[in-house]
Write a protein that holds these residues in place. Structure first.
Motif, PDB file in Angstrom:
ATOM      1  N   VAL A 301       0.859  -1.186   0.000  1.00 36.48           N
ATOM      2  CA  VAL A 301       0.000   0.000   0.000  1.00 36.48           C
ATOM      3  C   VAL A 301       0.897   1.238   0.000  1.00 36.48           C
ATOM      4  CG1 VAL A 301      -1.777   1.297   1.225  1.00 36.48           C
ATOM      5  CG2 VAL A 301      -1.818  -1.211   1.264  1.00 36.48           C
ATOM      6  N   ARG A 316      -0.027  -7.531  -4.898  1.00 40.23           N
ATOM      7  CA  ARG A 316      -1.211  -6.677  -4.961  1.00 40.23           C
ATOM      8  C   ARG A 316      -0.799  -5.274  -4.522  1.00 40.23           C
ATOM      9  NH1 ARG A 316      -6.524  -7.402  -1.019  1.00 40.23           N
ATOM     10  NH2 ARG A 316      -7.337  -5.265  -1.245  1.00 40.23           N
ATOM     11  N   TYR A 317      -1.044  -4.300  -5.377  1.00 42.72           N
ATOM     12  CA  TYR A 317      -0.675  -2.920  -5.080  1.00 42.72           C
ATOM     13  C   TYR A 317      -1.935  -2.066  -4.929  1.00 42.72           C
ATOM     14  CZ  TYR A 317       4.187  -3.898  -6.293  1.00 42.72           C
ATOM     15  OH  TYR A 317       5.464  -4.403  -6.323  1.00 42.72           O
ATOM     16  N   GLU A 318      -1.918  -1.220  -3.918  1.00 42.95           N
ATOM     17  CA  GLU A 318      -2.975  -0.233  -3.731  1.00 42.95           C
ATOM     18  C   GLU A 318      -2.328   1.111  -3.446  1.00 42.95           C
ATOM     19  OE1 GLU A 318      -5.980  -1.113  -0.916  1.00 42.95           O
ATOM     20  OE2 GLU A 318      -6.326  -3.172  -1.607  1.00 42.95           O
ATOM     21  N   ASP A 319      -2.925   2.177  -3.947  1.00 39.91           N
ATOM     22  CA  ASP A 319      -2.449   3.518  -3.634  1.00 39.91           C
ATOM     23  C   ASP A 319      -3.572   4.259  -2.936  1.00 39.91           C
ATOM     24  OD1 ASP A 319      -0.261   5.588  -3.986  1.00 39.91           O
ATOM     25  OD2 ASP A 319      -1.973   6.650  -4.851  1.00 39.91           O
ATOM     26  N   TRP A 320      -3.320   4.681  -1.708  1.00 41.11           N
ATOM     27  CA  TRP A 320      -4.343   5.356  -0.915  1.00 41.11           C
ATOM     28  C   TRP A 320      -4.080   6.863  -0.924  1.00 41.11           C
ATOM     29  CZ3 TRP A 320      -4.585   1.938   4.166  1.00 41.11           C
ATOM     30  CH2 TRP A 320      -5.091   0.674   3.831  1.00 41.11           C
ATOM     31  N   ARG A 343      -9.957   2.497   5.938  1.00 43.07           N
ATOM     32  CA  ARG A 343      -9.297   1.755   4.865  1.00 43.07           C
ATOM     33  C   ARG A 343      -8.630   0.488   5.407  1.00 43.07           C
ATOM     34  NH1 ARG A 343      -8.390   5.023   0.225  1.00 43.07           N
ATOM     35  NH2 ARG A 343      -8.986   7.206   0.532  1.00 43.07           N
ATOM     36  N   LEU A 347      -9.314  -3.508   4.534  1.00 46.92           N
ATOM     37  CA  LEU A 347      -8.235  -4.405   4.107  1.00 46.92           C
ATOM     38  C   LEU A 347      -8.151  -5.617   5.015  1.00 46.92           C
ATOM     39  CD1 LEU A 347      -5.763  -5.035   2.339  1.00 46.92           C
ATOM     40  CD2 LEU A 347      -4.404  -3.577   3.871  1.00 46.92           C
TER      41      LEU A 347
END
Length: 361
Positions: A301, A316-320, A343, A347
């Motif tokens: 993240v 797995r990539y997430e950008d918050w 968030r 998750l």
């Protein structure tokens, strides 16, 4: 007029670099703020003909090829280097005009690093104590990680100390923090090797579970691993990591790191971290992003530093898009905390859909 005189003149008249100019050069400065990238730039600046083949660039480091490619891509995106394909070869060179910038910058930095200390700048008398403490840390971790060769452990401990020393304002606690950071890095090294089906660098035996415990029995799932990354690792990523640890306890392996770590946790965030972690928890501290931390993670993240994080297959990539608490008001920091809490809870529910959440202290 000399450079110093110009600087003094500008300062005396209140002049500063225009904002638009500062914004245009900031990506270049950020892109070069890494030891490996400085090595690459300096090698290109001094290369015959001003260019090097991709294989020659990779030979500057012992890092994995994907990591080197990541650094080269960052330099290209910032306009520092260019790439040219000739047949099956790719050659890298400094971008037009960047050769003069690189030469001037590297020469100035080299002179500053080798200049004698001023008379009133007294070195800390604890340097030998730090070296001795790191040597003792190596001995402890060699025994703790028998899967790894002593040379690997020694290198990781020394690199951890060097990395933290770059931003440390006081080195009193440096050996303790370096050992804690080295433990995480060694655990990540084993976890990454296990996830990739590799064998231990020590003796070919399969690595154990990443926290030093025994490898899980066949059919038993390993714990999810989450890495939170922001620029300074002094605010958002630390809060997110603390929130996930509080929710999931030992069910998830949680890491945080920074692409350009700060010297200490933001003062605006410290009270919230103390509240989340409890009085008996080890005090958190900013840590640099490492290749093995990304390789070991299942979920990465990012918060404002996606361009500095290696992108590896199978992750797995997430950008918050979360606000930065560094300069926020107390109410603003609490709002950022609440945003992250929502968030993180979502998750955690995805990672552990059937497991009750716990509290880690």
């Amino acid at each position: 007029m000399s450079g110093n005189a110009q600087g003094e003149s500008a300062a005396s008249h209140g002049h500063a670099m225009p904002r638009d100019v500062a914004e245009s050069v900031a990506p270049v400065v950020r892109a070069m703020a890494d030891p490996l990238r400085l090595q690459i730039v300096s090698a290109l600046a001094g290369a015959p003909g001003g260019r090097l083949a991709a294989g020659d660039v990779a030979s500057l480091t012992e890092l994995a090829a994907p990591t080197v490619s990541h650094h080269l891509r960052s330099l290209r995106e910032a306009g520092v280097v260019t790439a040219e394909r000739r047949g099956t070869w790719i050659f890298y060179s400094l971008a037009p005009g960047m050769d003069r910038v690189a030469s001037s910058l590297l020469d100035a930095l080299a002179r500053a690093a080798s200049a004698p200390h001023p008379a009133d700048d007294v070195d800390e008398p604890t340097r030998l104590d730090v070296d001795a403490a790191l040597s003792h840390a190596v001995e402890r971790l060699v025994a703790r990680f028998p899967q790894l060769s002593p040379d690997v452990v020694r290198l990781v401990v020394r690199e951890s100390g060097t990395a933290l020393a770059r931003t440390a304002t006081v080195t009193t606690h440096l050996p303790v923090l370096a050992e804690r950071f080295a433990v995480q890095r060694l655990e990540d090294l084993l976890a990454a090797a296990a996830a990739e089906g590799a064998t231990s660098p020590a003796d070919g035996a399969a690595p154990r579970e990443a926290d030093g415990g025994a490898a899980p029995a066949p059919g038993v799932p390993t714990r999810p691993r989450v890495l939170f990354v922001c620029t300074a690792n002094a605010g958002r990523s630390q809060l997110a990591a603390a929130l996930l640890r509080r929710l999931t306890g030992d069910a998830v392996v949680v890491r945080s790191a920074g692409s350009l770590p700060a010297a200490r946790i933001h003062a605006t965030v410290e009270p919230l971290l103390a509240e989340l972690l409890g009085p008996e928890a080890e005090e958190p501290f900013p840590k640099p992003l490492t290749d093995d931390a990304v390789r070991a993670a299942d979920v990465v993240v990012t918060m404002g530093c996606g361009d500095a994080t290696p992108v590896l297959a199978g992750k797995r990539y997430e950008d918050w898009p979360v606000g930065d608490p560094a300069m926020a008001s107390p109410d603003g920091v609490r709002a950022i905390h609440d945003d992250l809490a929502a968030r993180v809870a979502a998750l955690a529910a995805e990672l552990l859909p059937a497991a009750p959440t716990g509290t880690e202290r």
